[in-house]
Design a protein around this motif. Structure first.
Motif, PDB file in Angstrom:
ATOM      1  N   HIS A 234       0.829  -1.196   0.000  1.00  0.00           N
ATOM      2  CA  HIS A 234       0.000   0.000   0.000  1.00  0.00           C
ATOM      3  C   HIS A 234       0.866   1.249   0.000  1.00  0.00           C
ATOM      4  O   HIS A 234       2.015   1.234   0.453  1.00  0.00           O
ATOM      5  CB  HIS A 234      -0.927   0.018   1.225  1.00  0.00           C
ATOM      6  N   THR A 235       0.295   2.361  -0.483  1.00  0.00           N
ATOM      7  CA  THR A 235       1.044   3.619  -0.549  1.00  0.00           C
ATOM      8  C   THR A 235       1.038   4.346   0.788  1.00  0.00           C
ATOM      9  O   THR A 235       1.905   5.174   1.042  1.00  0.00           O
ATOM     10  CB  THR A 235       0.452   4.530  -1.632  1.00  0.00           C
ATOM     11  N   ARG A 236       0.038   4.065   1.620  1.00  0.00           N
ATOM     12  CA  ARG A 236      -0.027   4.661   2.955  1.00  0.00           C
ATOM     13  C   ARG A 236      -0.086   3.544   3.989  1.00  0.00           C
ATOM     14  O   ARG A 236      -0.900   2.635   3.872  1.00  0.00           O
ATOM     15  CB  ARG A 236      -1.245   5.579   3.088  1.00  0.00           C
ATOM     16  N   PHE A 250      -0.081   8.043   9.831  1.00  0.00           N
ATOM     17  CA  PHE A 250       0.158   7.355   8.563  1.00  0.00           C
ATOM     18  C   PHE A 250       1.446   7.864   7.943  1.00  0.00           C
ATOM     19  O   PHE A 250       1.759   9.055   8.012  1.00  0.00           O
ATOM     20  CB  PHE A 250      -0.998   7.597   7.575  1.00  0.00           C
ATOM     21  N   HIS A 252       3.399   8.015   4.314  1.00  0.00           N
ATOM     22  CA  HIS A 252       3.300   7.814   2.872  1.00  0.00           C
ATOM     23  C   HIS A 252       4.615   7.208   2.391  1.00  0.00           C
ATOM     24  O   HIS A 252       5.691   7.715   2.713  1.00  0.00           O
ATOM     25  CB  HIS A 252       3.028   9.140   2.166  1.00  0.00           C
ATOM     26  N   LYS A 275       1.761  11.398   8.979  1.00  0.00           N
ATOM     27  CA  LYS A 275       0.670  12.341   8.777  1.00  0.00           C
ATOM     28  C   LYS A 275      -0.346  12.192   9.904  1.00  0.00           C
ATOM     29  O   LYS A 275      -0.485  11.147  10.525  1.00  0.00           O
ATOM     30  CB  LYS A 275      -0.006  12.095   7.427  1.00  0.00           C
ATOM     31  N   GLU A 298      -9.272  14.250   2.689  1.00  0.00           N
ATOM     32  CA  GLU A 298      -8.630  13.035   3.208  1.00  0.00           C
ATOM     33  C   GLU A 298      -8.932  11.867   2.275  1.00  0.00           C
ATOM     34  O   GLU A 298      -9.908  11.875   1.525  1.00  0.00           O
ATOM     35  CB  GLU A 298      -9.149  12.710   4.609  1.00  0.00           C
ATOM     36  N   THR A 315     -10.843   3.552   3.265  1.00  0.00           N
ATOM     37  CA  THR A 315     -10.183   4.476   2.347  1.00  0.00           C
ATOM     38  C   THR A 315     -11.177   4.983   1.308  1.00  0.00           C
ATOM     39  O   THR A 315     -12.261   4.424   1.111  1.00  0.00           O
ATOM     40  CB  THR A 315      -9.011   3.798   1.610  1.00  0.00           C
TER      41      THR A 315
END
Length: 426
Positions: A234-236, A250, A252, A275, A298, A315
């Motif tokens: 996952h990107t986050r 979180f 990134h 974040k 968000e 998400t």
């Protein structure tokens, strides 16, 4: 009228029948217009559509005008037909004229024009709106008096609002989408219907459960953290301390990889790059959460219960998948990876599967108004954690518990080939 030549009376009778047919056809055509197409054409500048739309804004005045004109014409035609009957057949001519005129009016001035108008409402309504609008100005006072009297009767019947309403309920809009047929591609229909269903689905239905959240423990060995960052799907990624309930924020992966490329990646730099967390109350409908994501800018949030305890992760992509279907980068395994068909027609299913996803994938009808996973549904139904080889009928489907471990049902066998109507108790 007795001094008027017979030929003129016959011509007048034919003209009156034509006028009667005009009023009958105009009434049906105006009332048969598709209000949404009419609005579209009016917005595009079609003058006929604009006139028709203006007339339909007050259907009571329009109907009053048409009925006044139609009744006046029919009464006058009846008088002329009676005179012609007396001239041709004497006293019996009244009965003959009544019978013939009734048949002629029914066929030529009612059924035929109304049928044509129902089949081609725009062709009839748009041109006739010119004359109807003119007649409304001429007969306006008579129409007003008639409507005033009619409104009094309507109030006695409890009808207060006589203006038309074009609003559609969600179920009516759903029917419109279904009946669009080839006008809207099937995949577009599915997306439109999915949008309508967003308010019926909550974040718990689509969230990643807390036990399945991919997260980094900042207190782990740094090599483990580094490997998790590199291998993350996952990107986050969620960052926490020791327990998932003590979340930090979180990270990134773009920020983490940039730190790695500069040889500046460490636990302290990782914590500085996290974040701020965004929390979502459980029970939030997807249409509301979609608007909240947009308003707060968000893309990811943590679902918490009324006590603030972490329940899962949702998400923006999860919500969009409810509309357009699964993306290739889903945060949960595709249902097809959790459902394995067997040669005997049964299916081995991972009990942790989301019931909504399973129903959608397999076209099954397991209940979704309770537990979100198949494991939870079976335990709720049995009111205990079953042993392996336990069999039951759940929502009409024969189900066998195959594997149980760690106080959870791991795998079950579903046999839809033996499906019967769902039982009330399941």
């Amino acid at each position: 009228m007795e001094d008027i030549p017979t030929g003129i009376l016959l011509i007048s009778l034919v003209i009156l029948l034509i006028i009667s047919a005009y009023f009958s056809g105009s009434e049906t055509a105006m009332m048969s217009l598709n209000r949404y197409r009419l609005r579209h054409l009016a917005n595009e500048g079609n003058r006929g559509a604009m006139r028709a739309r203006q007339l339909l804004e007050r259907p009571d005045r329009l109907i009053g005008l048409i009925l006044i004109g139609n009744n006046l014409v029919n009464i006058l035609a009846s008088s002329i037909a009676t005179i012609l009957g007396l001239r041709f057949f004497g006293d019996i001519g009244v009965a003959i004229a009544t019978g013939v005129l009734t048949l002629v009016v029914l066929v030529c001035a009612e059924v035929t024009p109304k049928t044509v108008a129902a089949l081609h409402p725009e062709r009839i309504a748009f041109p006739s709106s010119v004359l109807l609008k003119l007649l409304l100005k001429v007969l306006g006072p008579l129409v007003t008096v008639t409507n005033w009297i009619t409104s009094g009767f309507l109030k006695l019947l409890g009808v207060r609002n006589v203006s038309s309403s074009d609003a559609l309920s969600q179920e009516e809009l759903r029917t419109v989408v279904h009946e669009a047929g080839a006008l809207i591609p099937a995949n577009h229909q599915e997306m439109l219907l999915s949008v309508l269903d967003l308010e019926k689905v909550t974040v718990e239905d689509i969230m990643v459960p807390r036990a399945e959240i991919y997260a980094i423990n900042v207190n782990d060995d740094f090599k483990v953290i580094n490997r998790q960052v590199i291998q993350s799907p996952h990107t986050r990624v969620l960052v926490y301390r020791d327990t998932i309930d003590d979340v930090v924020g979180f990270i990134h992966l773009r920020d983490a990889l940039r730190l790695q490329s500069k040889n500046q990646f460490s636990k302290s730099s990782l914590l500085r790059a996290v974040k701020e967390l965004y929390f979502v109350p459980e029970g939030t409908a997807l249409n509301v959460q979609l608007a909240n994501f947009k308003r707060n800018r968000e893309r990811i949030g943590l679902v918490v219960d009324e006590y603030g305890d972490l329940q899962g992760l949702v998400t923006l992509e999860d919500i969009l998948e409810e509309i357009v279907g699964d993306f290739t980068t889903s945060m949960m395994p595709a249902p097809s990876e959790e459902i394995i068909p067997q040669q005997d027609g049964s299916y081995l299913v991972e009990a942790s599967i989301n019931i909504r996803d399973m129903n959608k994938e397999m076209n099954w009808q397991f209940p979704i108004d309770g537990p979100k996973t198949l494991n939870g549904l079976i335990i709720e139904y049995l009111e205990e954690i079953p042993c392996a080889k336990t069999s039951l009928r759940l929502a009409g489907y024969p189900v066998e518990v195959v594997d149980v471990a760690d106080n959870m049902i791991k795998t079950v066998r579903v046999m839809p080939a033996f499906f019967k109507q769902p039982e009330q108790s399941a």
